[in-house]
Scaffold this motif. Structure first.
Motif, PDB file in Angstrom:
ATOM      1  N   LEU A   1       4.647  -1.643  -7.234  1.00 24.68           N
ATOM      2  CA  LEU A   1       4.894  -1.014  -5.947  1.00 24.68           C
ATOM      3  C   LEU A   1       3.691  -1.058  -5.016  1.00 24.68           C
ATOM      4  O   LEU A   1       3.840  -0.993  -3.799  1.00 24.68           O
ATOM      5  CB  LEU A   1       5.274   0.456  -6.149  1.00 24.68           C
ATOM      6  CG  LEU A   1       6.537   0.763  -6.959  1.00 24.68           C
ATOM      7  CD1 LEU A   1       6.592   2.257  -7.285  1.00 24.68           C
ATOM      8  CD2 LEU A   1       7.770   0.342  -6.197  1.00 24.68           C
ATOM      9  N   SER A   2       2.481  -1.157  -5.611  1.00 18.85           N
ATOM     10  CA  SER A   2       1.276  -0.936  -4.824  1.00 18.85           C
ATOM     11  C   SER A   2       0.065  -1.597  -5.460  1.00 18.85           C
ATOM     12  O   SER A   2       0.035  -1.859  -6.662  1.00 18.85           O
ATOM     13  CB  SER A   2       1.032   0.574  -4.707  1.00 18.85           C
ATOM     14  OG  SER A   2      -0.238   0.867  -4.181  1.00 18.85           O
ATOM     15  N   SER A  55       6.983  -4.605  -4.570  1.00 17.30           N
ATOM     16  CA  SER A  55       8.270  -4.271  -3.963  1.00 17.30           C
ATOM     17  C   SER A  55       8.058  -3.643  -2.588  1.00 17.30           C
ATOM     18  O   SER A  55       7.199  -2.782  -2.416  1.00 17.30           O
ATOM     19  CB  SER A  55       9.042  -3.296  -4.856  1.00 17.30           C
ATOM     20  OG  SER A  55      10.182  -2.799  -4.200  1.00 17.30           O
ATOM     21  N   GLY A 115      10.797  -0.314  -2.969  1.00 21.28           N
ATOM     22  CA  GLY A 115      10.729   0.639  -4.065  1.00 21.28           C
ATOM     23  C   GLY A 115      11.636   0.263  -5.218  1.00 21.28           C
ATOM     24  O   GLY A 115      11.531   0.822  -6.311  1.00 21.28           O
ATOM     25  N   GLU A 116      12.535  -0.687  -4.968  1.00 20.06           N
ATOM     26  CA  GLU A 116      13.437  -1.159  -6.011  1.00 20.06           C
ATOM     27  C   GLU A 116      12.813  -2.347  -6.748  1.00 20.06           C
ATOM     28  O   GLU A 116      12.140  -3.181  -6.136  1.00 20.06           O
ATOM     29  CB  GLU A 116      14.779  -1.587  -5.409  1.00 20.06           C
ATOM     30  CG  GLU A 116      15.518  -0.465  -4.696  1.00 20.06           C
ATOM     31  CD  GLU A 116      15.960   0.637  -5.632  1.00 20.06           C
ATOM     32  OE1 GLU A 116      16.302   0.314  -6.793  1.00 20.06           O
ATOM     33  OE2 GLU A 116      15.967   1.807  -5.209  1.00 20.06           O
ATOM     34  N   THR A 147       5.569   5.341 -10.726  1.00 15.95           N
ATOM     35  CA  THR A 147       6.470   6.031  -9.802  1.00 15.95           C
ATOM     36  C   THR A 147       5.699   6.616  -8.631  1.00 15.95           C
ATOM     37  O   THR A 147       4.706   7.329  -8.818  1.00 15.95           O
ATOM     38  CB  THR A 147       7.223   7.168 -10.543  1.00 15.95           C
ATOM     39  OG1 THR A 147       7.984   6.607 -11.613  1.00 15.95           O
ATOM     40  CG2 THR A 147       8.161   7.895  -9.591  1.00 15.95           C
ATOM     41  N   ASN A 148       6.127   6.284  -7.428  1.00 17.21           N
ATOM     42  CA  ASN A 148       5.623   6.832  -6.173  1.00 17.21           C
ATOM     43  C   ASN A 148       4.276   6.259  -5.738  1.00 17.21           C
ATOM     44  O   ASN A 148       3.674   6.756  -4.778  1.00 17.21           O
ATOM     45  CB  ASN A 148       5.508   8.362  -6.240  1.00 17.21           C
ATOM     46  CG  ASN A 148       5.690   9.016  -4.888  1.00 17.21           C
ATOM     47  OD1 ASN A 148       6.555   8.612  -4.110  1.00 17.21           O
ATOM     48  ND2 ASN A 148       4.891  10.032  -4.592  1.00 17.21           N
ATOM     49  N   ARG A 168       3.695   3.585  -4.175  1.00 17.57           N
ATOM     50  CA  ARG A 168       3.813   2.966  -2.853  1.00 17.57           C
ATOM     51  C   ARG A 168       3.432   3.941  -1.743  1.00 17.57           C
ATOM     52  O   ARG A 168       2.972   3.527  -0.670  1.00 17.57           O
ATOM     53  CB  ARG A 168       5.246   2.459  -2.642  1.00 17.57           C
ATOM     54  CG  ARG A 168       5.420   1.593  -1.414  1.00 17.57           C
ATOM     55  CD  ARG A 168       6.819   0.951  -1.362  1.00 17.57           C
ATOM     56  NE  ARG A 168       6.930   0.108  -0.179  1.00 17.57           N
ATOM     57  CZ  ARG A 168       7.280   0.556   1.016  1.00 17.57           C
ATOM     58  NH1 ARG A 168       7.586   1.847   1.179  1.00 17.57           N
ATOM     59  NH2 ARG A 168       7.346  -0.260   2.051  1.00 17.57           N
ATOM     60  N   GLU A 169       3.590   5.239  -2.020  1.00 21.07           N
ATOM     61  CA  GLU A 169       3.287   6.249  -1.007  1.00 21.07           C
ATOM     62  C   GLU A 169       1.784   6.459  -0.819  1.00 21.07           C
ATOM     63  O   GLU A 169       1.362   7.133   0.132  1.00 21.07           O
ATOM     64  CB  GLU A 169       3.939   7.576  -1.383  1.00 21.07           C
ATOM     65  CG  GLU A 169       5.455   7.545  -1.367  1.00 21.07           C
ATOM     66  CD  GLU A 169       6.005   7.163  -0.002  1.00 21.07           C
ATOM     67  OE1 GLU A 169       5.485   7.696   1.010  1.00 21.07           O
ATOM     68  OE2 GLU A 169       6.920   6.325   0.061  1.00 21.07           O
TER      69      GLU A 169
END
Length: 243
Positions: free
Chosen positions: A80-81, A156, A159-160, A185-186, A188-189
């Motif tokens: 994600l990040s 991603s 988020g998927e 999880t999370n 990306r934020e």
């Protein structure tokens, strides 16, 4: 933006000030290669821990006890990040190389640390060269160095999870090393959802029980990537409730 400035400043200072450590590690490696590997890895793992702290990342970690302590493994993570790499490097309990995109090979000083820590740089445009790197990763596994890959191939944007590239799982299926799925999880934020600002964020990192690739049967044996991704999807759904 203040967090972003502080993080970039720390990384720059670390990379410059750590140059003398390369010489020390070279000398140590002449007498004890394992000690050189461990010290080199812990230096970067420490630095990434500081990066996570300065970025305001509050990470909740589950299942670290699932990582075998006496053998090399293939870590499989959703992506994600950039902070997935930061946290993975900081949390992995033993020396671990990463399969990374070749763009990072162009970053001065950082590229030296990455190569020193068994990172391999995938081109994604030259299948023959990338296959050689997969084979090299297998050699590292056999030599006792764990490897960490993100089989989606890129971060991603939604988020998927994107479908896993099955070829990357050959590192495990060809060596027989355990597969340890790692769910982020999370993350990306922290940055990607609002670049270039880094924001204080709570994330969850879960190390799932190791999977023996030799024990897979039928369709799971043919497509281990899809099998592992299915397990991770269920865990990510559960972890999302912890945020």
């Amino acid at each position: 933006m203040i967090r972003t400035v502080i993080v970039v400043l720390f990384i720059s200072i670390f990379l410059i000030c750590s140059i003398p450590i390369w010489g020390i590690l070279f000398i140590i490696g002449l007498f004890n290669k394992k000690a050189k590997d461990v010290i080199g890895y812990k230096c970067v793992a420490w630095a990434f821990g500081v990066v996570a702290f300065l970025a305001g990342v509050k990470y909740e970690v589950h299942g670290i006890e699932n990582v075998p302590k006496d053998k090399s493994v293939l870590f499989i993570g959703n992506h994600l990040s950039y902070f997935d790499i930061v946290l993975a490097y900081h949390l992995s309990p033993h020396v671990t190389g990463f399969l990374s995109k070749d763009d990072l090979k162009k970053v001065p000083l950082l590229n030296v640390w990455m190569m020193m820590n068994y990172c391999l740089f995938l081109t994604r445009t030259d299948p023959r060269q990338d296959l050689k790197l997969i084979l090299k990763a297998q050699d590292y596994i056999k030599a006792g160095i764990s490897m960490f890959i993100f089989p989606e191939g890129t971060r991603s944007k939604t988020g998927e999870m994107a479908p896993f590239h099955e070829a990357s799982l050959k590192i495990a299926t060809k060596t027989g090393c355990p597969i340890v799925p790692v769910c982020f999880t999370n993350t990306r934020e922290i940055l990607e959802a609002h670049m270039p600002k880094i924001k204080k964020t709570k994330v969850v990192v879960t190390f799932l029980p190791a999977i023996d690739p030799n024990a897979l049967e039928g369709e799971n044996k043919k497509r281990p990537g899809a099998y592992v991704q299915g397990i991770m999807a269920k865990q990510l759904e559960a972890d999302a409730k912890l945020i």
